[in-house]
Every structure is written in structure tokens, then in C-alpha cells.
Design a protein around this motif. Structure first.
Motif, PDB file in Angstrom:
ATOM      1  N   LEU A  69      50.899 -20.535 -26.972  1.00 44.23           N
ATOM      2  CA  LEU A  69      49.645 -19.794 -26.812  1.00 44.23           C
ATOM      3  C   LEU A  69      48.480 -20.579 -27.410  1.00 44.23           C
ATOM      4  O   LEU A  69      47.419 -20.709 -26.785  1.00 44.23           O
ATOM      5  CB  LEU A  69      49.761 -18.425 -27.479  1.00 44.23           C
ATOM      6  CG  LEU A  69      48.557 -17.506 -27.347  1.00 44.23           C
ATOM      7  CD1 LEU A  69      48.260 -17.200 -25.888  1.00 44.23           C
ATOM      8  CD2 LEU A  69      48.787 -16.213 -28.117  1.00 44.23           C
ATOM      9  N   ARG A  70      48.676 -21.133 -28.585  1.00 47.09           N
ATOM     10  CA  ARG A  70      47.607 -21.909 -29.238  1.00 47.09           C
ATOM     11  C   ARG A  70      47.258 -23.176 -28.475  1.00 47.09           C
ATOM     12  O   ARG A  70      46.107 -23.591 -28.460  1.00 47.09           O
ATOM     13  CB  ARG A  70      48.017 -22.249 -30.675  1.00 47.09           C
ATOM     14  CG  ARG A  70      47.989 -21.038 -31.573  1.00 47.09           C
ATOM     15  CD  ARG A  70      48.420 -21.370 -32.975  1.00 47.09           C
ATOM     16  NE  ARG A  70      48.381 -20.178 -33.806  1.00 47.09           N
ATOM     17  CZ  ARG A  70      49.110 -20.012 -34.881  1.00 47.09           C
ATOM     18  NH1 ARG A  70      49.955 -20.957 -35.280  1.00 47.09           N
ATOM     19  NH2 ARG A  70      49.021 -18.901 -35.582  1.00 47.09           N
ATOM     20  N   GLY A  72      47.350 -23.363 -25.332  1.00 47.41           N
ATOM     21  CA  GLY A  72      46.771 -22.937 -24.069  1.00 47.41           C
ATOM     22  C   GLY A  72      47.760 -22.958 -22.925  1.00 47.41           C
ATOM     23  O   GLY A  72      47.394 -22.691 -21.782  1.00 47.41           O
ATOM     24  N   TYR A  75      48.179 -19.129 -21.912  1.00 41.16           N
ATOM     25  CA  TYR A  75      47.009 -18.249 -22.007  1.00 41.16           C
ATOM     26  C   TYR A  75      46.761 -17.500 -20.714  1.00 41.16           C
ATOM     27  O   TYR A  75      46.517 -16.299 -20.727  1.00 41.16           O
ATOM     28  CB  TYR A  75      45.777 -19.059 -22.410  1.00 41.16           C
ATOM     29  CG  TYR A  75      44.543 -18.200 -22.573  1.00 41.16           C
ATOM     30  CD1 TYR A  75      44.399 -17.399 -23.691  1.00 41.16           C
ATOM     31  CD2 TYR A  75      43.563 -18.185 -21.604  1.00 41.16           C
ATOM     32  CE1 TYR A  75      43.274 -16.596 -23.855  1.00 41.16           C
ATOM     33  CE2 TYR A  75      42.435 -17.389 -21.742  1.00 41.16           C
ATOM     34  CZ  TYR A  75      42.296 -16.604 -22.872  1.00 41.16           C
ATOM     35  OH  TYR A  75      41.204 -15.798 -23.011  1.00 41.16           O
ATOM     36  N   CYS A  78      48.837 -14.489 -20.374  1.00 36.02           N
ATOM     37  CA  CYS A  78      48.527 -13.416 -21.328  1.00 36.02           C
ATOM     38  C   CYS A  78      47.320 -12.577 -20.927  1.00 36.02           C
ATOM     39  O   CYS A  78      47.213 -11.438 -21.332  1.00 36.02           O
ATOM     40  CB  CYS A  78      48.274 -14.002 -22.726  1.00 36.02           C
ATOM     41  SG  CYS A  78      49.744 -14.752 -23.436  1.00 36.02           S
TER      42      CYS A  78
END
Length: 80
Positions: A69-70, A72, A75, A78
Motif C-alpha cells: 500500500l505504501r 502504491g 492503492y 483500495c
């Protein structure tokens, strides 16, 4: 021995992804109960730690999800 720092695995949850790993594991067990049962059974069959090994795997899943998630990588999935 597994990768716990001390005799109480609950303290490792504080160092490794905090409550997120607990919440994610609970969600995973609720959404994928059969898969969770099978993985827990496999962990118990492989070593004497069973549920602790299961939690180590779950913490690892949480960590990898957070890193993705960090970066990307997930993302767009999500925000759907």
C-alpha cells in the motif's frame, strides 16, 4: 524456535504491525474461515507452536500488505 523475542507472543504483536495484524487476522478468519482453519491445522501439524506460527504468518501478510500500500502497488484496488 520461532521468531518471537520473548516467551509471550502477545508482546510481539506490539512490535510487529501493532493491532492492525490482530484486526486483519480476525477479518481474514471471518471472511475466509475454511482457508484459515486449513492453514491453522497445517501450522499445528508442522510444529508444536501451531497458533503462534499461524499468527506469525498473519503478521507477515499484514506487513506485506502495508508495504504494498505504501509503495502504491495496491492503492487503486483500495479506492474502488
Amino acid at each position: 524456535e520461532i521468531g518471537f523475542q520473548g516467551n509471550d507472543p502477545r508482546t510481539d504483536l506490539n512490535r510487529s504491525m501493532k493491532m492492525l495484524s490482530v484486526v486483519q487476522t480476525l477479518h481474514w478468519c471471518e471472511v475466509q474461515p475454511e482457508l484459515s482453519r486449513r492453514l491453522l491445522a497445517l501450522c499445528g501439524a508442522r510444529d508444536r507452536f501451531g497458533a503462534n506460527t499461524f499468527m506469525c504468518i498473519a503478521i507477515g501478510f499484514t506487513k506485506e500488505a502495508m508495504l504494498a500500500l505504501r509503495r502504491g502497488d495496491i492503492y487503486s484496488q483500495c479506492i474502488k
